[in-house]
Write a protein that holds these residues in place. Structure first.
Motif, PDB file in Angstrom:
ATOM      1  N   SER A   1       0.949  -1.150   0.034  1.00  0.00           N
ATOM      2  CA  SER A   1       0.021  -0.110  -0.011  1.00  0.00           C
ATOM      3  C   SER A   1       0.698   1.230   0.033  1.00  0.00           C
ATOM      4  O   SER A   1       2.183   1.264   0.347  1.00  0.00           O
ATOM      5  CB  SER A   1      -1.095  -0.009   1.201  1.00  0.00           C
ATOM      6  OG  SER A   1      -0.324  -0.026   2.462  1.00  0.00           O
TER       7      SER A   1
ATOM      8  N   THR B   1      -3.918   3.567   0.697  1.00  0.00           N
ATOM      9  CA  THR B   1      -4.282   3.226  -0.571  1.00  0.00           C
ATOM     10  C   THR B   1      -3.506   1.710  -0.896  1.00  0.00           C
ATOM     11  O   THR B   1      -2.298   1.585  -1.131  1.00  0.00           O
ATOM     12  CB  THR B   1      -3.959   4.088  -1.691  1.00  0.00           C
ATOM     13  OG1 THR B   1      -4.582   5.414  -1.502  1.00  0.00           O
ATOM     14  CG2 THR B   1      -4.483   3.517  -3.182  1.00  0.00           C
TER      15      THR B   1
ATOM     16  N   LEU C   1      -2.304  -1.189  -3.225  1.00  0.00           N
ATOM     17  CA  LEU C   1      -1.701  -1.452  -4.396  1.00  0.00           C
ATOM     18  C   LEU C   1      -1.800  -2.930  -4.722  1.00  0.00           C
ATOM     19  O   LEU C   1      -2.142  -3.170  -5.971  1.00  0.00           O
ATOM     20  CB  LEU C   1      -0.230  -1.112  -4.514  1.00  0.00           C
ATOM     21  CG  LEU C   1       0.030   0.438  -4.037  1.00  0.00           C
ATOM     22  CD1 LEU C   1       1.253   0.711  -4.045  1.00  0.00           C
ATOM     23  CD2 LEU C   1      -0.891   1.382  -5.059  1.00  0.00           C
ATOM     24  N   ASP C   2      -1.559  -3.878  -4.121  1.00  0.00           N
ATOM     25  CA  ASP C   2      -1.626  -5.279  -4.148  1.00  0.00           C
ATOM     26  C   ASP C   2      -1.624  -6.104  -3.307  1.00  0.00           C
ATOM     27  O   ASP C   2      -1.206  -5.547  -2.067  1.00  0.00           O
ATOM     28  CB  ASP C   2      -0.311  -5.475  -5.124  1.00  0.00           C
ATOM     29  CG  ASP C   2      -0.291  -6.797  -5.681  1.00  0.00           C
ATOM     30  OD1 ASP C   2      -1.302  -7.588  -6.017  1.00  0.00           O
ATOM     31  OD2 ASP C   2       0.718  -7.474  -6.006  1.00  0.00           O
TER      32      ASP C   2
ATOM     33  N   TYR D   1      10.584   1.573  -6.472  1.00  0.00           N
ATOM     34  CA  TYR D   1      10.333   1.588  -7.666  1.00  0.00           C
ATOM     35  C   TYR D   1      10.672   2.874  -8.318  1.00  0.00           C
ATOM     36  O   TYR D   1      10.493   3.253  -9.593  1.00  0.00           O
ATOM     37  CB  TYR D   1       9.017   1.205  -8.073  1.00  0.00           C
ATOM     38  CG  TYR D   1       8.764  -0.095  -7.692  1.00  0.00           C
ATOM     39  CD1 TYR D   1       8.957  -1.150  -8.719  1.00  0.00           C
ATOM     40  CD2 TYR D   1       7.887  -0.524  -6.615  1.00  0.00           C
ATOM     41  CE1 TYR D   1       8.369  -2.352  -8.451  1.00  0.00           C
ATOM     42  CE2 TYR D   1       7.447  -1.995  -6.503  1.00  0.00           C
ATOM     43  CZ  TYR D   1       7.930  -2.979  -7.338  1.00  0.00           C
ATOM     44  OH  TYR D   1       7.462  -4.236  -6.882  1.00  0.00           O
TER      45      TYR D   1
ATOM     46  N   VAL E   1       5.791   2.255 -11.313  1.00  0.00           N
ATOM     47  CA  VAL E   1       5.164   1.353 -12.231  1.00  0.00           C
ATOM     48  C   VAL E   1       4.033   1.759 -12.909  1.00  0.00           C
ATOM     49  O   VAL E   1       2.814   2.012 -12.310  1.00  0.00           O
ATOM     50  CB  VAL E   1       4.964  -0.243 -11.304  1.00  0.00           C
ATOM     51  CG1 VAL E   1       4.305  -1.149 -12.460  1.00  0.00           C
ATOM     52  CG2 VAL E   1       6.211  -0.646 -11.043  1.00  0.00           C
ATOM     53  N   ASP E   2       4.018   1.837 -14.220  1.00  0.00           N
ATOM     54  CA  ASP E   2       2.639   2.578 -14.904  1.00  0.00           C
ATOM     55  C   ASP E   2       1.484   1.937 -14.602  1.00  0.00           C
ATOM     56  O   ASP E   2       1.133   0.690 -14.860  1.00  0.00           O
ATOM     57  CB  ASP E   2       3.098   2.490 -16.451  1.00  0.00           C
ATOM     58  CG  ASP E   2       1.986   3.178 -17.322  1.00  0.00           C
ATOM     59  OD1 ASP E   2       1.588   4.399 -16.520  1.00  0.00           O
ATOM     60  OD2 ASP E   2       1.645   2.696 -18.423  1.00  0.00           O
ATOM     61  N   GLY E   3       0.657   2.601 -13.954  1.00  0.00           N
ATOM     62  CA  GLY E   3      -0.651   2.272 -13.743  1.00  0.00           C
ATOM     63  C   GLY E   3      -0.966   1.396 -12.660  1.00  0.00           C
ATOM     64  O   GLY E   3      -2.096   0.875 -12.029  1.00  0.00           O
ATOM     65  N   GLU E   4       0.225   1.266 -11.818  1.00  0.00           N
ATOM     66  CA  GLU E   4       0.249   0.449 -10.621  1.00  0.00           C
ATOM     67  C   GLU E   4       0.957   1.287  -9.290  1.00  0.00           C
ATOM     68  O   GLU E   4       0.354   1.264  -8.453  1.00  0.00           O
ATOM     69  CB  GLU E   4       0.958  -0.975 -10.840  1.00  0.00           C
ATOM     70  CG  GLU E   4       0.402  -1.714 -11.725  1.00  0.00           C
ATOM     71  CD  GLU E   4       0.915  -3.149 -12.001  1.00  0.00           C
ATOM     72  OE1 GLU E   4       1.487  -3.576 -11.023  1.00  0.00           O
ATOM     73  OE2 GLU E   4       1.216  -3.659 -13.226  1.00  0.00           O
ATOM     74  N   VAL E   5       2.196   1.652  -9.519  1.00  0.00           N
ATOM     75  CA  VAL E   5       2.704   2.261  -8.625  1.00  0.00           C
ATOM     76  C   VAL E   5       3.234   3.739  -8.850  1.00  0.00           C
ATOM     77  O   VAL E   5       3.928   4.012  -9.788  1.00  0.00           O
ATOM     78  CB  VAL E   5       4.014   1.506  -8.035  1.00  0.00           C
ATOM     79  CG1 VAL E   5       4.647   2.208  -6.778  1.00  0.00           C
ATOM     80  CG2 VAL E   5       3.721   0.135  -7.730  1.00  0.00           C
TER      81      VAL E   5
END
Length: 338
Positions: A167, A172, A174-175, A220, A225-229
Motif C-alpha cells: 500500500s 491506498t 496497491l496489491d 520503484y 510502475v505505470d498504472g500500478e505504483v
C-alpha cells in the motif's frame, strides 16, 4: 480616464473592489492545519515531498490544481525548486497533513506574475501531503509478531514463500497476495524483488509478521510502475513469512549431503565410454537429489541449473565432458558446478 476628461472642481466617486493587499515585509502565513494523530517525523530541508494542492487567488479564483491532473506535485523542499513561499511553507509538515499556505507576491511570482497569475498577487495554496522521504533514508522494519521458536532466520540464498499487502502511506492498497489466494515466492538475494523488499525479508523467521516501509530509491524509483505504483512513492508492505527452504552456501547451485564418491566420473559415465553427455549428467544429478545424497539450490529451475553445471564442466564446448575436463568445485574454485 484621462485628467482632461474631469471637470474642474468636480467631486469624484470611485467604486472599488479590493482584490488583495500585502506589505513587502510580510512573510507567509499558515492556516487551517489538520495534522494526523500519528506524526513520527516532520519534513525538513532536503526531503523529497509528494503533495496535492489547489492554488487560488485571495478572492477564490482557481489558477492551478494538481487534482485536475490526477497526479501529485513532487519536489525537493527547502532547496529552491519551488517558489520561496512554498519552499518555506512545506517545511515542518507531517505525512497526511493538510494546511493552507498564504504567499505574498515577493515570495511568489512577484510583480510580473506568471501565466494566469496576475502580477503582485497574493496566492493561497491548500495542500495535502501524501508522503515524503529523504534520499539518505533506508528501509524501516517493524515486527508485529514472532513465534516462540524464531531461531532459524532467513538469509541470502533461502527460498521464501510469503504473503503481503502493498500500500501507499495514505493506506491506498496497491496489491495483495491474500486477495489473489497464493503466496509470493522468491530466492532471497537473487534480484527477484526490489532492493528494499530484499532487505526487509532478511533475518525473518517462519510465522513472523512485520511491516516494511520502503523509500522509492530502494523501491520503484522516480518512474514507479505505470498504472500500478506512482513515481517516487514510499511503499508499505505488511508481510507474513509462511515457508523457508534453506539455500546453499554462496556460490553453489548443488551440494553433496555426504561424502563424494572417489569414482564420481565413472558413476556418471554409465556406458563407460569415457564421455558424459547432458542426458547422462542430468539423470545422475536428479537421481542424487531424489535419494537425498545431493541438493540443488531451491527456488530455481532445476533443469536450467543442471544444464549450467554441465556447461561449466564442458570446458571445450563440444557437448560432452571427459574425465580430463571433469573437476569438483573445490578442485577449481572458479566453477560452480559440483
Amino acid at each position: 480616464m484621462a485628467r482632461k476628461d474631469i471637470p474642474g472642481q468636480a467631486s469624484l466617486v470611485f467604486d472599488v473592489a479590493l482584490l488583495d493587499l500585502h506589505n513587502p515585509k510580510d512573510s507567509i502565513s499558515i492556516e487551517n492545519k489538520v495534522v494526523p494523530e500519528n506524526c513520527e517525523r516532520i519534513s525538513q530541508s532536503g526531503d523529497f515531498l509528494r503533495y496535492h494542492y489547489n492554488g487560488t487567488l485571495l478572492d477564490g479564483t482557481l489558477f492551478d490544481s494538481s487534482y485536475s491532473r490526477n497526479r501529485t506535485f513532487d519536489t525537493y523542499i527547502g532547496q529552491g525548486y519551488v517558489i520561496p513561499g512554498l519552499d518555506e511553507g512545506l517545511l515542518g509538515v507531517c505525512i497526511g497533513e493538510k494546511r493552507r499556505i498564504v504567499v505574498p507576491p515577493h515570495l511568489g511570482y512577484g510583480e510580473e506574475g506568471r501565466g494566469n497569475i496576475p502580477g503582485s498577487a497574493v496566492l493561497v495554496f491548500d495542500i495535502h501531503v501524501i508522503d515524503f522521504h529523504n534520499p539518505s533514508d533506508s528501509i524501516s522494519i517493524t515486527s508485529h509478531y514472532k513465534p516462540p521458536d524464531c531461531s532459524v532466520l532467513s538469509k541470502k540464498g533461502d527460498y521464501l514463500k510469503y504473503h503481503y499487502n502493498a500500500s501507499l502511506l495514505d493506506g491506498t492498497l496497491l496489491d495483495s497476495t491474500w486477495n489473489l489466494g497464493k503466496t509470493y515466492n522468491i530466492v532471497l538475494g537473487s534480484g527477484q524483488v526490489v532492493l528494499g523488499m530484499d532487505m526487509g525479508l532478511r533475518e525473518m523467521c517462519v510465522g513472523e509478521k512485520r511491516t516494511v516501509i520502503i523509500p522509492p530509491h530502494l523501491g520503484y524509483g522516480e518512474a514507479g510502475v505505470d498504472g500500478e505504483v506512482p513515481g517516487s512513492a514510499v511503499l508499505v508492505f505488511d508481510i507474513e513469512l509462511l515457508e523457508l527452504v534453506a539455500g546453499l552456501p554462496e556460490g553453489y547451485m548443488f551440494i553433496w549431503n555426504g561424502e563424494v564418491s572417489p569414482n564420481l566420473f565413472e558413476e556418471i559415465d554409465k556406458d563407460g565410454n569415457g564421455e558424459v553427455l547432458l542426458e547422462e549428467f542430468s539423470e545422475y544429478i536428479h537421481a542424487q537429489v531424489a535419494s537425498g545424497k545431493g541438493k540443488l539450490a531451491p527456488g530455481f529451475d532445476a533443469e536450467l541449473v543442471v544444464k549450467n553445471m554441465f556447461t561449466n564442466q564442458d570446458r571445450n564446448g563440444d557437448g560432452k565432458v571427459t574425465a580430463e575436463e571433469f573437476k569438483l568445485k573445490d578442485q577449481e574454485a572458479k566453477h560452480d558446478e559440483l
